[in-house]
Write a protein that holds these residues in place. Structure first.
Motif, mmCIF file in Angstrom:
data_model
loop_
_atom_site.group_PDB
_atom_site.id
_atom_site.type_symbol
_atom_site.label_atom_id
_atom_site.label_comp_id
_atom_site.label_asym_id
_atom_site.label_seq_id
_atom_site.Cartn_x
_atom_site.Cartn_y
_atom_site.Cartn_z
ATOM 1 N N ILE A 92 0.839 -1.221 -0.094
ATOM 2 C CA ILE A 92 -0.068 0.008 -0.097
ATOM 3 C C ILE A 92 0.923 1.158 0.055
ATOM 4 N N VAL A 93 0.817 1.902 -0.968
ATOM 5 C CA VAL A 93 1.626 3.120 -1.245
ATOM 6 C C VAL A 93 0.821 4.466 -0.957
ATOM 7 N N GLN A 94 1.073 5.240 -0.121
ATOM 8 C CA GLN A 94 0.211 6.362 0.287
ATOM 9 C C GLN A 94 1.144 7.878 -0.152
ATOM 10 N N PRO A 95 0.890 8.368 -1.149
ATOM 11 C CA PRO A 95 1.480 9.637 -1.411
ATOM 12 C C PRO A 95 1.060 10.659 -0.525
ATOM 13 N N PHE A 96 1.979 11.869 -0.735
ATOM 14 C CA PHE A 96 1.647 13.159 -0.049
ATOM 15 C C PHE A 96 0.593 13.578 -0.928
ATOM 16 N N ASN A 97 -0.496 14.148 -0.172
ATOM 17 C CA ASN A 97 -1.546 14.883 -1.222
ATOM 18 C C ASN A 97 -1.944 16.282 -0.484
ATOM 19 N N PRO A 98 -1.838 17.258 -0.942
ATOM 20 C CA PRO A 98 -1.006 17.563 -2.300
ATOM 21 C C PRO A 98 0.585 17.107 -2.356
ATOM 22 N N PRO A 99 1.184 16.987 -3.283
ATOM 23 C CA PRO A 99 2.631 16.661 -3.220
ATOM 24 C C PRO A 99 3.460 17.749 -2.599
ATOM 25 N N ARG A 100 4.526 17.579 -2.050
ATOM 26 C CA ARG A 100 5.305 18.637 -1.326
ATOM 27 C C ARG A 100 6.053 19.497 -2.476
ATOM 28 N N LYS A 101 6.662 20.616 -2.339
ATOM 29 C CA LYS A 101 7.478 21.167 -3.215
ATOM 30 C C LYS A 101 8.891 21.006 -2.909
ATOM 31 N N LEU A 102 9.646 19.986 -3.599
ATOM 32 C CA LEU A 102 11.015 19.911 -3.153
ATOM 33 C C LEU A 102 11.760 20.413 -4.143
ATOM 34 N N GLU A 103 12.925 21.100 -3.763
ATOM 35 C CA GLU A 103 14.004 21.602 -4.554
ATOM 36 C C GLU A 103 15.321 21.098 -4.401
ATOM 37 N N ALA A 104 16.018 20.735 -5.425
ATOM 38 C CA ALA A 104 17.479 20.422 -5.082
ATOM 39 C C ALA A 104 18.343 21.446 -4.611
ATOM 40 N N PRO A 105 19.478 20.970 -3.879
ATOM 41 C CA PRO A 105 20.223 22.230 -3.314
ATOM 42 C C PRO A 105 20.775 22.915 -4.533
ATOM 43 N N LYS A 106 20.892 24.323 -4.293
ATOM 44 C CA LYS A 106 21.335 25.114 -5.205
ATOM 45 C C LYS A 106 22.906 25.291 -5.306
ATOM 46 N N GLU A 107 23.666 25.124 -6.322
ATOM 47 C CA GLU A 107 25.060 25.201 -6.449
ATOM 48 C C GLU A 107 25.251 26.775 -6.952
ATOM 49 N N LYS A 108 26.415 27.085 -6.407
ATOM 50 C CA LYS A 108 26.855 28.618 -6.746
ATOM 51 C C LYS A 108 27.256 28.720 -8.012
ATOM 52 N N LEU A 109 27.916 27.729 -8.485
ATOM 53 C CA LEU A 109 28.516 27.494 -9.871
ATOM 54 C C LEU A 109 27.835 26.479 -10.702
ATOM 55 N N THR A 110 27.441 26.211 -11.716
ATOM 56 C CA THR A 110 27.128 25.218 -12.532
ATOM 57 C C THR A 110 28.230 24.377 -12.759
ATOM 58 N N THR A 111 27.947 23.183 -13.411
ATOM 59 C CA THR A 111 28.733 22.315 -13.444
ATOM 60 C C THR A 111 29.938 22.613 -14.746
ATOM 61 N N GLU A 112 29.326 23.223 -15.578
ATOM 62 C CA GLU A 112 30.142 23.641 -16.777
ATOM 63 C C GLU A 112 31.214 24.936 -16.331
ATOM 64 N N GLU A 113 30.718 25.752 -15.508
ATOM 65 C CA GLU A 113 31.656 26.804 -14.991
ATOM 66 C C GLU A 113 32.367 26.242 -14.245
ATOM 67 N N LYS A 114 32.249 25.259 -13.396
ATOM 68 C CA LYS A 114 33.433 24.721 -12.398
ATOM 69 C C LYS A 114 34.391 23.903 -13.443
ATOM 70 N N LEU A 115 33.990 23.329 -14.447
ATOM 71 C CA LEU A 115 34.870 22.396 -15.123
ATOM 72 C C LEU A 115 35.808 23.445 -16.004
ATOM 73 N N LYS A 116 35.321 24.777 -16.355
ATOM 74 C CA LYS A 116 36.117 25.522 -17.141
ATOM 75 C C LYS A 116 37.072 26.441 -16.283
#
Length: 281
Positions: free
Chosen positions: A132-156
């Motif tokens: 039995i699977v019970q979802p959150f209703n309504p779904p929560r708002k989840l955000e990924a941790p924000k990085e200061k620099l993008t992956t591309e900027e870090k690699l450059k």
């Protein structure tokens, strides 16, 4: 007073109906005296996991049952083994165990009065695990941790040995080493940068989430417990095809040794560990 009581009962009934409607259920059926999941039921269960993988789940309950044959003690043990077996499948396929709140063996399901020719069929339906699977209703708002620099900027930017860079927006299908279509362009951009960074040597590290302890997850395609390795190799092979020299990169699976501690989906990741960077200063 009677009218208020009727309204109260109606609201309770409405809430109960809504709650049941929002839950998702799945049954896994077992052979007599068995608690291992056969191939057909395993495939059905994986399809169910695929259906719920994008839900914001509040809790999951897993209940094991047996038919009416066998002693009470035997049936309780067998029903618990069946429930535990299903939990293991969840864990092996990168499902967040923290939302599994109940894994209980309930023993036998009493055989109701049925026609003699239906007994075997009914008993077969009673040898089961109910999920039995019970979802959150309504779904929560989840955000990924924000990085200061993008992956591309870090690699450059300026890199040194020991730098660890998470490949943002590189998303895999749950349980597979197959990249989601929306991530291909991001991986292409990262590969193009690394083609030019001939001064950098690195190891591609694959990670998984939600397994027991630090074990690797099972690759649903190959059925091998090496999903973190398979994901790292996918990135390695892609970059090699795009022109990144194989002499400058390696790949390794990190299993579940380094969880981030946030939402489980963020543990399904690939990182680059810089092993050498030429000092241009």
């Amino acid at each position: 007073m009677n009218k208020l009581y009727v309204i109260f009962l109606f609201l309770i009934s409405l809430y109960s109906s809504y709650s049941q409607h929002s839950n998702l259920k799945h049954q896994v059926y077992f052979e007599t005296d068995k608690f291992d999941v056969n191939e057909t039921e395993y495939s059905r269960l994986l399809a169910f996991l695929y259906d719920i993988e994008n839900l914001d789940i509040e809790k999951v309950s897993i209940y094991g049952f047996t038919d009416d044959r066998g002693s009470d003690d035997y049936n309780l043990i067998l029903s618990q083994q069946r429930a535990d077996a299903i939990k293991t499948v969840f864990s092996n396929n990168e499902f967040d165990e923290s939302v599994i709140t109940n894994v209980d063996g309930k023993g036998e399901v009493l055989l109701k009065v049925v026609k003699q020719e239906d007994i075997h069929k009914v008993r077969g339906l009673n040898r089961k695990v109910e999920i039995i699977v019970q979802p959150f209703n309504p779904p929560r708002k989840l955000e990924a941790p924000k990085e200061k620099l993008t992956t591309e900027e870090k690699l450059k930017g300026k890199l040194k040995a020991g730098d660890r860079i998470k490949l943002e927006n590189i998303l895999f299908k749950t349980g597979y080493s197959i990249l989601l279509p929306e991530s291909i362009k991001t991986l292409e951009d990262i590969s193009n940068i690394l083609v030019e960074r001939k001064d950098v040597y690195f190891t591609i590290q694959g990670h998984v989430c939600c397994t027991m302890g630090s074990r690797d997850a099972i690759d649903r395609k190959t059925k091998k417990r090496n999903l973190s390795v398979a994901r790292a190799k996918y990135i390695y092979d892609y970059m090699a095809k795009k022109g990144v020299s194989k002499r400058r990169m390696k790949f390794v699976g990190m299993r579940r040794n380094f969880p981030l501690g946030g939402e489980p989906k963020f543990d399904r990741r690939v990182e680059i560990l810089v092993t050498y960077a030429e000092d241009k200063d």
